[in-house]
Design a protein around this motif. Structure first.
Motif, PDB file in Angstrom:
ATOM      1  N   GLU A 127     -41.413 -82.325  13.729  1.00 43.77           N
ATOM      2  CA  GLU A 127     -40.762 -81.084  13.279  1.00 43.77           C
ATOM      3  C   GLU A 127     -39.414 -80.894  13.975  1.00 43.77           C
ATOM      4  N   VAL A 128     -39.378 -81.095  15.286  1.00 37.47           N
ATOM      5  CA  VAL A 128     -38.126 -80.944  16.043  1.00 37.47           C
ATOM      6  C   VAL A 128     -37.090 -81.952  15.553  1.00 37.47           C
TER       7      VAL A 128
ATOM      8  N   ALA B 125     -38.240 -74.385  17.818  1.00 37.39           N
ATOM      9  CA  ALA B 125     -39.134 -75.531  17.624  1.00 37.39           C
ATOM     10  C   ALA B 125     -39.315 -76.298  18.935  1.00 37.39           C
TER      11      ALA B 125
END
Length: 176
Positions: free
Chosen positions: A6-7, A24
């Motif tokens: 996700e990051v 995040a």
């Protein structure tokens, strides 16, 4: 693993806002801290053995930096009692992805300051000396760009194909 992905996805997205990325990273950092409290470091031997079956383990394992360091200690017994020696110790610490932005979105260059830079950019993005693209990067007409490339020695005319080629290609191989 999912938090790392996700990051990285957010960091590559040119539309993502800095606050989203920071959030995040913070969420990933908190998740890592919780995991470490409950199970130890991701890269501890017992966790590595358990998690290594997962093909994506290297993604999750990359959130920690594993390194060796020398630690001084005092010898407690024997002939050398009281002397200071060193022993190798494995340390694990958070990697940069848990601390700051590590990836930036791709942006295609819009200008080049020198002919050498323009040729390099052209080779990367088109795989050849692309005179119209180089002219655009340099803010020149195509004729002027061709003339400057030849006079600067950054490109040469291939006598067989009559096409401009970069210096490295032209000056390599069987030159007679």
């Amino acid at each position: 693993r999912d938090g790392v992905r996700e990051v990285l996805t957010l960091q590559r997205d040119p539309e993502a806002k800095d606050e989203e990325i920071t959030d995040a990273i913070s969420k990933l950092n908190s998740g890592h801290d919780d995991f470490v409290r409950r199970y130890g470091y991701v890269n501890d031997k017992k966790n590595r053995e358990f998690l290594s079956w997962d093909a994506d383990y290297p993604v999750g394992g990359a959130i920690e930096h594993v390194f060796q360091t020398m630690i001084p200690y005092e010898i407690q017994s024997g002939k050398r009692k009281g002397e200071i020696s060193e022993r190798r110790e494995t340390r694990i610490e958070k990697s940069d992805i848990l601390k700051k932005r590590t990836v930036w979105p791709f942006t295609r260059p819009e200008k080049a300051d020198t002919n050498a830079d323009a040729v390099m950019v052209s080779m990367v993005y088109s795989g050849r000396v692309d005179v119209p693209y180089i002219a655009e990067l340099r803010g020149l007409s195509e004729e002027k760009a061709r003339e400057e490339l030849l006079s600067s020695g950054e490109a040469f005319t291939d006598p067989r194909s009559v096409v401009l080629v970069d210096r490295a290609t032209y000056l390599s191989g069987n030159v007679k």
